[in-house]
Design a protein around this motif. Structure first.
Motif, short mmCIF file in Angstrom:
data_model
loop_
_atom_site.label_atom_id
_atom_site.label_comp_id
_atom_site.label_asym_id
_atom_site.label_seq_id
_atom_site.Cartn_x
_atom_site.Cartn_y
_atom_site.Cartn_z
N VAL A 151 0.83 -1.21 0.00
CA VAL A 151 0.00 0.00 0.00
C VAL A 151 0.86 1.26 0.00
O VAL A 151 0.53 2.25 -0.66
N LEU A 152 2.00 1.23 0.69
CA LEU A 152 2.85 2.42 0.70
C LEU A 152 3.50 2.64 -0.67
O LEU A 152 3.57 3.78 -1.16
N GLY A 190 -3.74 13.13 -0.79
CA GLY A 190 -4.73 12.19 -0.27
C GLY A 190 -4.21 10.77 -0.17
O GLY A 190 -4.52 10.05 0.79
N ALA A 191 -3.41 10.35 -1.15
CA ALA A 191 -2.98 8.95 -1.18
C ALA A 191 -2.19 8.59 0.08
O ALA A 191 -2.43 7.54 0.69
N LEU A 192 -1.28 9.46 0.47
CA LEU A 192 -0.43 9.15 1.63
C LEU A 192 -1.22 9.25 2.94
O LEU A 192 -1.01 8.45 3.86
N LEU A 193 -2.14 10.23 3.02
CA LEU A 193 -2.99 10.30 4.22
C LEU A 193 -3.88 9.05 4.28
O LEU A 193 -4.10 8.49 5.36
N GLY A 194 -4.36 8.63 3.12
CA GLY A 194 -5.18 7.42 3.07
C GLY A 194 -4.41 6.19 3.55
O GLY A 194 -4.94 5.36 4.29
N VAL A 195 -3.16 6.09 3.13
CA VAL A 195 -2.32 4.97 3.55
C VAL A 195 -2.11 4.98 5.06
O VAL A 195 -2.08 3.93 5.70
N ALA A 196 -1.97 6.18 5.62
CA ALA A 196 -1.76 6.28 7.07
C ALA A 196 -2.93 5.62 7.81
O ALA A 196 -2.73 4.92 8.81
N LEU A 197 -4.13 5.82 7.30
CA LEU A 197 -5.31 5.22 7.94
C LEU A 197 -5.43 3.75 7.58
O LEU A 197 -5.75 2.90 8.43
#
Lengths: 302, 302
Positions: A151-152, A190-197
């Motif tokens: 995912v990262l 958004g992609a990286l914030l999404g990955v954080a969750l």
């Protein structure tokens, strides 16, 4: 660490604690070699330690908290995301990109060191991110490690951050409509914030089909975050922001404020926050931190 | 594809076949999006497809062949290493690094596109490498995937390629002795070549303690490779090399030729080749390709 006057004490404490923990983990992961590589590691430490809101690691810790994950695992996963975030800031600040002198209240890496060192420091931080995730300390389950990495990697490459930055570069001086700017920001930020969750759910072994509410929350706070960033750039002052502001409009960059105007942008961010919190309705008090983060994202001034 | 007059047909065939397969895998992995990211992916394709010796993927395929690994898995793992190698070439060629205009017989990425795109293309190729390795198509065993990622991340970062490049930068204009230059090259070039061989063993689930001969082979051909590279830079012509030559000495870079002189450097490379082949004595005909690679490394002219 960012604090807000009158902010939720739950959030204030969590931000401060996560900030200390991320600093201390980077400190342990980045011992300075006694040879010529010392300069490289000093540059990585300059960028990675002692700055930033640590919003991404906080999101991973908060998301992992919904699913009973050990905070140590969440912290390591969140710090890997932060390493990717920091590398992207170093490269973004380069003269051939945004050409910024100030970041997180300090000189940018190419200013404090030099351009070649900044390129290498960014590259090595990306490698570090995957090194952290591949380590059994992050999860004893190799399937979980492999999924964290997948995912990262996806969120960092063409289908995520790097792709979004390219859209941003290509878009300079062009008129974007709202769908185009939304798409660009979903990739870029958004992609990286999404990955954080998402990583909280991966660590908690939540099956993909059960992650829909969390992904809805992620999408909404991601956009709200970027609108708030645009508002800060539009209206904020550089001392509070810790970086140059007002540059986006000057560079002909596409921002939500440019497309929507300030008032509608502010209203849109507020609506997205409420919508994000709505996605958490299936959770009780264990989601209070995520609720506080959603509110913080639009209320912050940097 | 590199071929040698009178070269081992086993090697000539393997180089040609691996070259075609790597190109075709990159082609499949890098579809061009129809939005502004198209430019980013075109830049990645420009650097990744249709050039280079593909030595690292070949080493992975050859090493995996010792342990009965399916060639498809070895090819994917080797292509991930090649993605890291290609990204490092893109960033190395940037004006703030070696400032090269020519690579693999083509304009460098920042010349054919622009600097910002070159930075992002390198970044996205690093992410792609880990995306390839985290994919179950590379190995159905998540433990294997996680170990592949761990070795690649370590070999790319401060403890490998990026660290070696920093030593190289710091060393410009300084006098290195043989141990210092050996150390620098082991990090800068040797680490990634070593990973190419190690991945064959990882895919073959060979326990670490049984990898000693392969690691000895890797160390020796890694140094031989760099000495040969220095000799090419010293004596070769840029048309054959497909890149600018004679630049290392001009930049005050530390090379084996500068420290040892041409004749001793050539002798040292030959000795390392024999030593590398000696490490394969426990293997029969299945190691013939690795033996041929060892000879090729010092005999090639680019």
């Amino acid at each position: 660490m960012a604090t807000l006057p009158g902010a939720d004490p739950l959030l204030t404490d969590a931000l401060a604690k996560t900030g200390r923990q991320v600093d201390s983990l980077f400190d342990a992961l980045l011992p300075v070699p006694e040879d010529g590589r010392g300069r490289l590691v000093e540059a990585m430490r300059h960028a990675a330690i002692g700055g930033g809101k640590r919003l991404r690691p906080l999101l991973t810790v908060a998301s992992a908290g919904l699913f009973g994950v050990h905070p140590h695992h969440a912290l390591r996963a969140g710090t890997a995301i932060e390493a990717v975030h920091v590398y992207s800031l170093i490269h973004d600040d380069l003269p051939c990109m945004d050409d910024d002198d100030l970041r997180r209240g300090k000189p940018t890496v190419h200013k404090a060191f030099d351009e070649a060192t900044a390129v290498l420091a960014g590259d090595a931080l990306q490698a570090l991110a995957f090194e952290i995730l591949a380590d059994p300390e992050t999860s004893g389950d190799p399937f979980v490690r492999s999924e964290l990495i997948a995912v990262l990697a996806t969120a960092s490459g063409v289908g995520g951050m790097a792709g979004g930055q390219m859209l941003d570069l290509v878009g300079e001086g062009q008129a974007f409509d709202l769908p185009a700017i939304t798409r660009m920001q979903q990739l870029k930020t958004g992609a990286l914030l999404g990955v954080a969750l998402e990583m909280g759910a991966v660590l908690g072994k939540v099956p993909p089909e059960a992650r829909t509410p969390l992904r809805g929350y992620a999408r909404d706070i991601g956009l709200a975050f970027q609108i708030a960033d645009d508002l800060i750039d539009h209206a904020g002052d550089s001392a509070a922001a810790g970086k140059a502001v007002g540059k986006d409009a000057a560079a002909g960059k596409q921002t939500f404020v440019a497309v929507l105007g300030e008032a509608r942008a502010r209203e849109q961010a507020r609506m997205l926050t409420e919508q994000a919190i709505g996605h958490l309705s299936g959770h009780g008090a264990e989601a209070d931190l995520l609720r506080a983060v959603a509110r913080y994202i639009v209320e912050r001034d940097r």
